[in-house]
Design a protein around this motif. Structure first.
Motif, PDB file in Angstrom:
ATOM      1  N   ASN A  19      34.068 -95.964 -20.428  1.00 26.21           N
ATOM      2  CA  ASN A  19      35.034 -96.700 -19.904  1.00 26.21           C
ATOM      3  C   ASN A  19      35.637 -95.836 -18.496  1.00 26.21           C
ATOM      4  O   ASN A  19      35.896 -96.253 -17.564  1.00 26.21           O
ATOM      5  CB  ASN A  19      36.220 -97.204 -20.345  1.00 26.21           C
ATOM      6  N   ARG A  20      35.711 -94.626 -19.048  1.00 30.61           N
ATOM      7  CA  ARG A  20      36.215 -93.649 -17.919  1.00 30.61           C
ATOM      8  C   ARG A  20      34.871 -93.155 -16.833  1.00 30.61           C
ATOM      9  O   ARG A  20      34.078 -92.383 -17.174  1.00 30.61           O
ATOM     10  CB  ARG A  20      36.781 -92.378 -18.594  1.00 30.61           C
ATOM     11  N   ARG A  21      34.787 -93.932 -15.557  1.00 30.82           N
ATOM     12  CA  ARG A  21      33.766 -93.726 -14.728  1.00 30.82           C
ATOM     13  C   ARG A  21      34.214 -92.859 -13.571  1.00 30.82           C
ATOM     14  O   ARG A  21      35.313 -93.340 -12.850  1.00 30.82           O
ATOM     15  CB  ARG A  21      33.026 -94.985 -14.416  1.00 30.82           C
ATOM     16  N   LYS A  22      33.531 -91.829 -13.229  1.00 34.57           N
ATOM     17  CA  LYS A  22      33.830 -91.164 -12.005  1.00 34.57           C
ATOM     18  C   LYS A  22      32.470 -91.244 -11.009  1.00 34.57           C
ATOM     19  O   LYS A  22      31.412 -91.199 -11.432  1.00 34.57           O
ATOM     20  CB  LYS A  22      34.148 -89.670 -12.480  1.00 34.57           C
ATOM     21  N   LYS A  23      32.801 -91.226  -9.684  1.00 38.48           N
ATOM     22  CA  LYS A  23      31.905 -91.206  -8.852  1.00 38.48           C
ATOM     23  C   LYS A  23      30.997 -89.947  -8.693  1.00 38.48           C
ATOM     24  O   LYS A  23      30.123 -89.872  -8.631  1.00 38.48           O
ATOM     25  CB  LYS A  23      32.421 -91.724  -7.540  1.00 38.48           C
ATOM     26  N   SER A  24      31.687 -88.741  -8.751  1.00 38.88           N
ATOM     27  CA  SER A  24      31.154 -87.664  -9.022  1.00 38.88           C
ATOM     28  C   SER A  24      30.512 -87.300 -10.137  1.00 38.88           C
ATOM     29  O   SER A  24      31.222 -87.575 -11.371  1.00 38.88           O
ATOM     30  CB  SER A  24      32.173 -86.460  -8.563  1.00 38.88           C
ATOM     31  N   PHE A  25      29.357 -86.782 -10.290  1.00 40.65           N
ATOM     32  CA  PHE A  25      28.403 -86.615 -11.363  1.00 40.65           C
ATOM     33  C   PHE A  25      29.219 -85.269 -12.411  1.00 40.65           C
ATOM     34  O   PHE A  25      29.284 -85.382 -13.342  1.00 40.65           O
ATOM     35  CB  PHE A  25      27.162 -86.298 -10.774  1.00 40.65           C
ATOM     36  N   PHE A  26      29.647 -84.239 -11.495  1.00 39.66           N
ATOM     37  CA  PHE A  26      30.324 -83.175 -12.192  1.00 39.66           C
ATOM     38  C   PHE A  26      31.453 -83.633 -12.738  1.00 39.66           C
ATOM     39  O   PHE A  26      31.885 -82.979 -13.932  1.00 39.66           O
ATOM     40  CB  PHE A  26      30.289 -82.135 -11.213  1.00 39.66           C
ATOM     41  N   ALA A  27      32.344 -84.580 -12.193  1.00 42.90           N
ATOM     42  CA  ALA A  27      33.674 -85.197 -12.775  1.00 42.90           C
ATOM     43  C   ALA A  27      33.181 -85.822 -13.951  1.00 42.90           C
ATOM     44  O   ALA A  27      33.971 -85.828 -15.122  1.00 42.90           O
ATOM     45  CB  ALA A  27      34.252 -85.885 -11.672  1.00 42.90           C
ATOM     46  N   GLN A  28      31.968 -86.346 -14.069  1.00 44.50           N
ATOM     47  CA  GLN A  28      31.968 -87.369 -15.120  1.00 44.50           C
ATOM     48  C   GLN A  28      31.413 -86.413 -16.422  1.00 44.50           C
ATOM     49  O   GLN A  28      31.643 -86.880 -17.596  1.00 44.50           O
ATOM     50  CB  GLN A  28      30.785 -88.379 -14.835  1.00 44.50           C
ATOM     51  N   GLU A  29      30.507 -85.394 -15.852  1.00 42.49           N
ATOM     52  CA  GLU A  29      30.170 -84.585 -17.036  1.00 42.49           C
ATOM     53  C   GLU A  29      31.296 -84.102 -17.713  1.00 42.49           C
ATOM     54  O   GLU A  29      31.505 -83.400 -18.674  1.00 42.49           O
ATOM     55  CB  GLU A  29      29.016 -83.644 -16.592  1.00 42.49           C
ATOM     56  N   ALA A  30      32.505 -83.432 -16.761  1.00 40.41           N
ATOM     57  CA  ALA A  30      33.651 -82.855 -17.325  1.00 40.41           C
ATOM     58  C   ALA A  30      34.112 -83.651 -18.384  1.00 40.41           C
ATOM     59  O   ALA A  30      34.603 -83.384 -19.418  1.00 40.41           O
ATOM     60  CB  ALA A  30      34.514 -82.436 -16.234  1.00 40.41           C
ATOM     61  N   LEU A  31      34.218 -85.224 -18.147  1.00 45.90           N
ATOM     62  CA  LEU A  31      34.830 -86.141 -19.060  1.00 45.90           C
ATOM     63  C   LEU A  31      33.912 -86.124 -20.193  1.00 45.90           C
ATOM     64  O   LEU A  31      34.291 -86.284 -21.501  1.00 45.90           O
ATOM     65  CB  LEU A  31      35.020 -87.360 -18.432  1.00 45.90           C
ATOM     66  N   VAL A  32      32.657 -86.032 -20.260  1.00 42.77           N
ATOM     67  CA  VAL A  32      31.657 -86.091 -21.179  1.00 42.77           C
ATOM     68  C   VAL A  32      32.011 -84.783 -22.073  1.00 42.77           C
ATOM     69  O   VAL A  32      32.073 -84.971 -23.474  1.00 42.77           O
ATOM     70  CB  VAL A  32      30.279 -86.156 -20.701  1.00 42.77           C
ATOM     71  N   LEU A  33      32.242 -83.646 -21.572  1.00 46.70           N
ATOM     72  CA  LEU A  33      32.597 -82.436 -22.400  1.00 46.70           C
ATOM     73  C   LEU A  33      33.913 -82.543 -23.125  1.00 46.70           C
ATOM     74  O   LEU A  33      34.349 -81.997 -24.420  1.00 46.70           O
ATOM     75  CB  LEU A  33      32.552 -81.167 -21.424  1.00 46.70           C
ATOM     76  N   LEU A  34      34.939 -83.399 -22.530  1.00 46.97           N
ATOM     77  CA  LEU A  34      36.338 -83.566 -22.953  1.00 46.97           C
ATOM     78  C   LEU A  34      36.113 -84.465 -24.031  1.00 46.97           C
ATOM     79  O   LEU A  34      37.048 -84.172 -25.255  1.00 46.97           O
ATOM     80  CB  LEU A  34      37.200 -83.771 -21.788  1.00 46.97           C
ATOM     81  N   ALA A  35      35.263 -85.262 -23.737  1.00 45.56           N
ATOM     82  CA  ALA A  35      35.251 -86.237 -25.050  1.00 45.56           C
ATOM     83  C   ALA A  35      34.448 -85.745 -26.324  1.00 45.56           C
ATOM     84  O   ALA A  35      34.918 -85.855 -27.565  1.00 45.56           O
ATOM     85  CB  ALA A  35      34.282 -87.401 -24.629  1.00 45.56           C
ATOM     86  N   GLN A  36      33.488 -84.642 -25.921  1.00 46.74           N
ATOM     87  CA  GLN A  36      33.014 -83.966 -26.993  1.00 46.74           C
ATOM     88  C   GLN A  36      34.019 -83.230 -27.657  1.00 46.74           C
ATOM     89  O   GLN A  36      33.890 -83.082 -29.131  1.00 46.74           O
ATOM     90  CB  GLN A  36      31.777 -82.997 -26.554  1.00 46.74           C
ATOM     91  N   LEU A  37      34.851 -82.444 -26.859  1.00 44.28           N
ATOM     92  CA  LEU A  37      35.669 -81.627 -27.594  1.00 44.28           C
ATOM     93  C   LEU A  37      36.716 -82.566 -28.293  1.00 44.28           C
ATOM     94  O   LEU A  37      37.240 -82.228 -29.461  1.00 44.28           O
ATOM     95  CB  LEU A  37      36.556 -81.039 -26.432  1.00 44.28           C
TER      96      LEU A  37
END
Length: 440
Positions: A342-360
């Motif tokens: 659901n949390r979608r970012k236009k920036s690829f690196f911003a989206q990957e940061a959210l992926v890592l926070l979700a993993q944490l």
């Protein structure tokens, strides 16, 4: 008559269970590695590490988007204090920090997440001599706008002509933890990322030849090309893999006589072992198991499994592979509970940061069940129910003047109040923590 007044509540919280987790993380300094993330951005009131903590709080609160932080997190004073925050950053400030992420910042955040895992995960202490470590790899689609970076057409379950990115996740089902996750462009296929992903897993786990021999890799058909299987054989891993493509499965099935099929562990599923002449061969000895079943409309399906565990029967190999369904349900639970799609970012690196926070977030919830729920029934809950029913428990939180003790009053009628109170009581002496059951 209805009356409404504006008040500033310093005791009432909608996230009693999350307050407990936040206070424990603060006391133990679990999130301190996040301070190593240095974003090229001017800090006026909140540092990048604090804003990442705020984003993490939003994920654990069940916010489906960053902007919901203003509604669910900022009004909750006890929750902010439990995480060591006097005031959570405004959602637009968090958004700007994520948008400022670069590839170097993503690497810093990944290092911080892995540092937390090395300190608190049970994976580094896995007893390889006593039992094998089961590792599962999967690739799932995260839909995104056409204008988002590296968002392309690809396979997205249930959506035709959709665009987005692909998320590869490696998990250890025995511990309920995510070992590694990484974002890829939307047109990435499973077979393309296996070698790179497993190299990262070896780096995280500190693999050795002995550990590889005692590690069981479980993969679906997207990873099961001959090249990947041969690579797994050369690395020394044990594996249970569904073979790639249906052409070979049909050919193998036609070579088996009808009497050779028998009922498998799953209702309606038939199993068979092809002859050695017909079965695929690799540099290591493997066992091939054919599966056949019909759907509700009567359509026939056939596939085949490959495994280095040649001592197992066909039923045991099929059952071992079917246990992989737990990972797929776990990904669905994270999509619904943690909102990773659901949390979608236009920036690829911003989206990957959210992926890592979700993993944490996922791993912190796994640790939470070990730390604070102990042997209670709540420990068996999945991520979605744990987040929505235990963490989001209304409560009254009180702190001593020095802030050294947290006293939490939870509603007695809540189905998981007793489990939370017993878990805290077993973990901490009464002089430090208190969880009181009270009728609310």
């Amino acid at each position: 008559m209805i009356e409404c007044r504006l008040v500033s509540s310093k005791r009432q919280t909608a996230f009693g269970g999350l307050c407990v987790l936040g206070r424990y993380l603060t006391d133990e300094g679990v999130l301190e590695p996040l301070s190593s993330v240095k974003v090229a951005q001017k800090s006026v009131e909140h540092s990048p590490a604090q804003k990442l903590t705020d984003a993490l709080m939003g994920i654990l609160c069940g916010c489906k988007a960053i902007y919901e932080t203003n509604v669910r997190v900022r009004p909750d004073v006890p929750l902010q204090q439990a995480f060591g925050r006097k005031r959570v950053a405004e959602q637009s400030t968090i958004q700007r920090t994520l948008d400022a992420f670069t590839e170097h910042n993503v690497a810093q955040l990944r290092q911080a997440v892995e540092s937390i895992g090395r300190r608190h995960s049970r994976l580094p202490q896995h007893p390889y001599d006593q039992q094998m470590l089961v590792v599962e790899v999967d690739l799932t689609g995260l839909r995104a706008s056409k204008k988002a970076e590296l968002s392309t057409k690809g396979y997205f379950s249930g959506s035709r002509n959709a665009t987005g990115r692909q998320l590869v996740r490696v998990s250890a089902p025995s511990y309920g933890e995510i070992i590694f996750s990484k974002l890829h462009p939307g047109n990435t296929n499973s077979c393309e990322v296996l070698k790179q992903t497993m190299n990262e897993v070896e780096r995280v786990l500190g693999s050795s030849p002995h550990k590889r021999q005692r590690t069981l890799i479980r993969l679906d058909g997207g990873f099961g090309t001959d090249e990947n299987i041969e690579w797994l054989c050369s690395c020394g891993y044990q594996f249970v893999v569904k073979g790639y493509g249906g052409g070979r499965a049909g050919k193998l099935a036609r070579s088996v006589v009808e009497d050779a099929w028998h009922e498998g562990p799953t209702t309606g599923q038939l199993l068979a072992i092809p002859t050695q002449e017909e079965a695929p061969r690799y540099s290591r000895k493997t066992k091939t198991v054919l599966r056949r079943w019909k759907d509700a409309k009567g359509k026939l399906y056939t596939d085949y499994l490959l495994s280095t565990l040649t001592d197992l029967t066909a039923d045991q190999i099929a059952k071992l592979y079917d246990e992989r369904a737990g990972m797929e349900s776990g990904i669905k639970g994270d999509k619904r509970g943690l909102g990773i799609e659901n949390r979608r970012k236009k920036s690829f690196f911003a989206q990957e940061a959210l992926v890592l926070l979700a993993q944490l977030s996922h791993n912190l919830l796994a640790y939470f069940k070990e730390w604070l729920l102990g042997a209670t029934d709540a420990r068996k809950l999945g991520m979605e129910r744990l987040l929505r029913e235990v963490l989001a428990m209304p409560a009254e939180a009180r702190r001593t003047r020095r802030g050294t003790k947290l006293s939490l009053k939870v509603p007695e009628l809540h189905p998981w109040a007793q489990a939370l109170a017993c878990g805290i009581g077993a973990r901490f002496p009464p002089s430090r923590w208190r969880a009181i059951l009270r009728k609310i």
